[in-house]
Design a protein around this motif. Structure first.
Motif, PDB file in Angstrom:
ATOM      1  N   LYS A 231      38.633  45.074  40.110  1.00 35.92           N
ATOM      2  CA  LYS A 231      39.891  44.337  40.184  1.00 35.92           C
ATOM      3  C   LYS A 231      40.475  44.335  41.588  1.00 35.92           C
ATOM      4  CE  LYS A 231      41.079  45.574  35.449  1.00 35.92           C
ATOM      5  NZ  LYS A 231      39.996  46.545  35.218  1.00 35.92           N
TER       6      LYS A 231
ATOM      7  N   MET B 175      42.224  41.349  42.144  1.00 39.00           N
ATOM      8  CA  MET B 175      43.080  40.926  41.039  1.00 39.00           C
ATOM      9  C   MET B 175      44.086  41.991  40.657  1.00 39.00           C
ATOM     10  SD  MET B 175      40.450  38.780  38.658  1.00 39.00           S
ATOM     11  CE  MET B 175      39.641  37.329  39.323  1.00 39.00           C
TER      12      MET B 175
ATOM     13  N   TYR C 196      47.644  41.968  41.950  1.00 37.79           N
ATOM     14  CA  TYR C 196      48.658  41.674  40.936  1.00 37.79           C
ATOM     15  C   TYR C 196      49.751  42.735  40.967  1.00 37.79           C
ATOM     16  CZ  TYR C 196      45.879  38.009  38.668  1.00 37.79           C
ATOM     17  OH  TYR C 196      45.188  36.858  38.381  1.00 37.79           O
TER      18      TYR C 196
ATOM     19  N   ALA D 218      44.659  40.802  35.189  1.00 36.25           N
ATOM     20  CA  ALA D 218      43.383  40.804  35.894  1.00 36.25           C
ATOM     21  C   ALA D 218      42.225  40.554  34.934  1.00 36.25           C
ATOM     22  CB  ALA D 218      43.192  42.135  36.616  1.00 36.25           C
TER      23      ALA D 218
ATOM     24  N   ALA E  78      42.228  36.962  33.799  1.00 36.72           N
ATOM     25  CA  ALA E  78      41.737  36.072  34.847  1.00 36.72           C
ATOM     26  C   ALA E  78      40.216  36.170  34.978  1.00 36.72           C
ATOM     27  CB  ALA E  78      42.406  36.413  36.174  1.00 36.72           C
TER      28      ALA E  78
ATOM     29  N   GLY F 217      41.763  32.069  36.149  1.00 37.25           N
ATOM     30  CA  GLY F 217      43.145  32.240  36.571  1.00 37.25           C
ATOM     31  C   GLY F 217      44.104  31.208  36.022  1.00 37.25           C
TER      32      GLY F 217
ATOM     33  N   GLU G 195      46.903  33.309  42.100  1.00 41.86           N
ATOM     34  CA  GLU G 195      45.587  33.287  42.729  1.00 41.86           C
ATOM     35  C   GLU G 195      45.648  32.797  44.168  1.00 41.86           C
ATOM     36  OE1 GLU G 195      46.172  32.314  39.620  1.00 41.86           O
ATOM     37  OE2 GLU G 195      45.143  34.031  38.737  1.00 41.86           O
TER      38      GLU G 195
ATOM     39  N   VAL H 186      45.707  35.783  46.323  1.00 42.73           N
ATOM     40  CA  VAL H 186      44.637  36.760  46.121  1.00 42.73           C
ATOM     41  C   VAL H 186      43.375  36.246  46.772  1.00 42.73           C
ATOM     42  CG1 VAL H 186      43.197  37.912  44.402  1.00 42.73           C
ATOM     43  CG2 VAL H 186      45.626  37.569  43.975  1.00 42.73           C
TER      44      VAL H 186
END
Length: 809
Positions: free
Chosen positions: A535, A538, A542, A572, A575, A580, A674, A677
């Motif tokens: 992750k 993510m 997040y 996460a 997604a 996402g 997203e 990220v």
């Protein structure tokens, strides 16, 4: 007393022995099936990630639906096998013959044969002595040289039958691998008991009460040698031999752009330093190994090791008459020294005979090398025996190139067996690789031309791992058992060349990945690191984004903790699973902002009415998200209870008010999260520290030395070197002024995170960028400047340089 003639009575007794063996093992199939079911039930009841729990449940459902079919099919085929008195394999049995048939086979056939061969080897490993005794007694009764390919007494017959019926019952190979350890143990123990009972039955009938050990040494059939007391999986070598031998293993251990797998342990301090001794003298053969100062460490290591191989070819060429510097050793007279792969069949058979004979006597060395025995004496005797057999092979070698190859391989293994940092109990197993490696070196002369030959890679990998352990730590351990298994597999498939070395190399690497992380503390930390890895673009981001969003919002600590520790992972995972911008993921993102709004004070009647109306749906979605993460039952109810209390306080305006504009901004940012990220492979900017690990996963990180990136600029070469370090290798780490010997035990899938373990239990989780900077600064130094085979080749060349006459004498 039977009135039948002696030959008929012998055949009758052999048949009765097989019937007893089948009856004894028939019940074991049902017992093994029950044990598998119990194991799968236990795994299905364990708590883990949502994916792991679902896989465990799916495996249990699949097995329950097919268990009875597998058992009934297996038992039916097993009993039917008794009718195979003519030696023709029944359906589901191995069909290998006495000669090697070359045929194209599919990947599935090869994979199935690998599974059955592993089971057969596990059975033989447990029942080796009993099986050998029974084999000799049956051969005596039937007047044959070997058991037939379809004989029920051979472990590979039962193993292949069980695997084939497993697949025929509708179960997958993946499910088999999940429980193969249990199956190996269950069926191995049952086979030991059955073999013992069969031997006891024959001894009671007066059949060979004493075994002549000379019968264990088998003569090769035709021109192809074979080794080992009982070859496994007759179809397996055929399948392997039928595949092309090029590119199947290429790139498995590294790439040309990075440090070669055999030289991953080269130390920066070795740059610009000539080797000591004759090879380092001006004008000597070793000048080719001199490296240029300023070259990156892994390139220097590669050049130095490759230089040794060039020097070796040049030396042999001068002695044998013209091997070009860039060509491998080998080849018949008149070929210019260029190898013709394959070798003389008669000479290959002689090597096989030598290996088989050495195996028979090597059990004494293995016992002697155990803790409590005289390990030094056992290794010394082992080396002396190998030297004697090498001298005999040199006398039988048909060409000067073959003589040279025998001598070089013998000197290499002499150096390996003299390596004091390898525990005695491991060295005696390394010794058993000399003849298989010699066979490969004769048949595949590229063994002397590349550092990435699978045989070299395997020996180097095993050597780099065991050098960090003392004798007491390795003796009787799973690592020693795996080394033994690797050696025995290689001995079982002598005709397959480098392919069997590549196969067991991959298996050994897979074993290391599990073995080095088997401790509870290491497993826990690895699990944490793996979560971070999965992750890193993510869950971590997040969490960071949620913290930014809530930074200026008066949100209660209970809600913050839930969003950071639970909901960030929910988002996460959603997604990753759905995408996402999938409707499901977008809904779960919206839940975060709705929860924050619901947890803010509700001073007016309209807001309170809205909360009452939307609360059931909000709670339902919260449960849905937690179920996706695998949070169910009591833990889920605890979260709902905590959230409900906060929402109750908000309803009565006991919490702070949050403006609608802030809630709207949060919802908008979450929807397009997203965009903030990244997905960078290098991971140099991935935020990580002990606090983030503890925050994300609820793990106490006090015992974890987290070494995150600091932004220090490192060269691309250093990053490449960091990515090519091999799991299992040992290093000296200088961290915060404290030096520790550490072992590299784990690398995350995307190579962002690297885990090192010290003997005192400390763990170091190091990011890729920081790892490269430590290598660049000399704060992380490999314990070995060169790998085992590179050093052994260099020492062999030094001896030949000083005493060139020994090459052909």
């Amino acid at each position: 007393m039977s009135t039948a003639s002696a030959p008929e009575f012998g055949l009758q007794l052999a048949r009765e022995t097989r019937e007893r063996f089948v009856q004894a093992t028939d019940a074991a199939i049902g017992s093994a099936a029950q044990a598998v079911r119990e194991r799968l039930v236990s795994l299905a009841n364990e708590t883990g990630t949502a994916r792991t729990m679902q896989e465990s449940r799916d495996n249990l459902v699949a097995y329950r639906g097919a268990e009875s079919g597998w058992v009934s099919l297996s038992r039916a085929q097993w009993r039917k096998a008794l009718g195979n008195t003519a030696g023709v394999p029944v359906e589901g049995a191995s069909s290998g013959g006495g000669s090697l048939r070359l045929e194209l086979v599919g990947d599935e056939v090869v994979e199935n044969n690998i599974l059955s061969s592993r089971l057969a080897l596990a059975i033989q490993d447990k029942a080796n002595f009993e099986l050998n005794d029974l084999r000799l007694r049956i051969q005596y009764l039937e007047g044959t040289e070997e058991l037939r390919a379809g004989d029920v007494l051979k472990p590979e017959f039962l193993a292949k039958l069980l695997v084939d019926q497993w697949l025929a019952a509708g179960m997958s190979r993946q499910l088999w691998t999940q429980v193969q350890g249990l199956l190996h143990a269950q069926l191995g123990e049952a086979a030991v008991k059955a073999y013992k009972e069969a031997n006891a039955f024959l001894i009671g009938k007066g059949v060979m009460p004493e075994i002549d050990l000379k019968r264990l040494v088998r003569k090769p059939a035709g021109g192809v040698g074979s080794s080992g007391p009982a070859p496994l999986g007759a179809g397996y070598p055929t399948a392997m031999a039928s595949q092309p031998q090029s590119a199947s293993w290429q790139g498995a251990g590294g790439s040309a752009a990075g440090i070669p797998p055999g030289m991953a342990g080269f130390a920066p301090a070795a740059i610009g330093v000539r080797p000591s001794g004759p090879l380092g003298a001006p004008g000597s053969l070793g000048q080719d190994t001199l490296v240029a100062t300023g070259m990156s460490p892994f390139m220097a290591a590669r050049q130095r090791a490759q230089g040794v191989l060039v020097s070796l070819r040049r030396f042999v060429g001068a002695v044998t008459g013209g091997v070009p510097a860039g060509a491998p050793l080998g080849g018949p007279p008149g070929s210019g020294g260029v190898a013709v792969p394959g070798g003389s069949p008669a000479f290959m058979a002689a090597i096989a005979d030598a290996g088989a004979a050495y195996q028979v006597g090597s059990s004494a060395y293995v016992v002697g090398a155990d803790v409590g025995g005289d390990g030094a004496l056992a290794v010394q005797r082992s080396a002396a025996e190998l030297r004697r057999r090498s001298n005999e092979l040199k006398r039988q070698a048909p060409t000067t190139a073959d003589k040279a190859t025998v001598e070089i391989v013998a000197l290499m293994f002499q150096a390996i067996l003299a390596e004091e940092r390898i525990p005695f109990s491991a060295r005696v197993w390394f010794a058993r690789l000399q003849m298989p490696v010699l066979r490969v070196a004769i048949a595949e002369p590229e063994f002397f031309g590349t550092l990435q030959h699978p045989a070299r890679m395997l020996i180097d990998r095993m050597g780099s791992v065991v050098m960090g352990f003392d004798a007491a730590a390795i003796s009787g351990s799973a690592l020693e058992n795996e080394i033994r298994r690797v050696v025995q597999v290689i001995e079982q498939y002598p005709e397959t060349g480098q392919r069997v070395f590549k196969l067991v190399y991959d298996e050994f690497v897979a074993f290391l990945n599990k073995y080095l992380t088997q401790g509870d503390a290491t497993k826990k930390l690895m699990s944490v690191a793996q979560q971070v890895e999965q992750k890193e673009t993510m869950a971590i981001q997040y969490t960071i984004e949620l913290r930014k969003m809530l930074n200026d919002m008066p949100v209660r600590e209970e809600i913050r903790e839930f969003l950071f520790k639970v909901w960030a992972e929910v988002l996460a995972l959603a997604a990753l699973k759905y995408g996402g911008q999938d409707e499901q993921t977008v809904m779960l993102k919206r839940v975060a902002s709705e929860l924050v709004w619901a947890a803010s004070a509700k001073p007016n009647r309209t807001d309170r009415a809205r909360v009452i109306q939307e609360l059931p749906k909000l709670l339902q979605r919260l449960r849905q998200g937690m179920e996706l993460l695998g949070v169910t039952g009591a833990p889920q109810e605890e979260h709902i209870k905590t959230i409900g209390k906060t929402l109750s306080d908000a309803f009565m305006s006991k919490t702070a008010t949050i403006s609608p504009a802030q809630i709207e901004a949060m919802a908008s940012r979450l929807t397009n999260l997203e965009d903030f990220v990244g997905d960078e492979e290098g991971g140099a900017e991935m935020p990580m520290d002990a606090a983030s690990i503890e925050l994300l996963l609820g793990v106490d990180a006090a015992s974890i030395e987290v070494v995150p990136n600091t932004g220090t600029k490192v060269t691309e070469d250093m990053l490449t070197w960091a990515h090519e370090l091999q799991v299992g290798n040992w290093f000296m780490l200088d961290h915060n002024g404290r030096a520790s010997q550490v072992q590299f035990v784990w690398r995350s899938e995307r190579k962002h995170l690297h885990l090192f373990a010290a003997a005192d239990g400390r763990k170091f989780l190091i990011q890729a960028g920081r790892l490269a900077s430590y290598l660049q600064a000399g704060l992380l130094v490999p314990a070995e400047e060169e790998t085992l085979t590179a050093r052994a080749t260099r020492e062999a060349l030094a001896k030949l340089d000083a005493n060139p006459e020994r090459l052909l004498n």
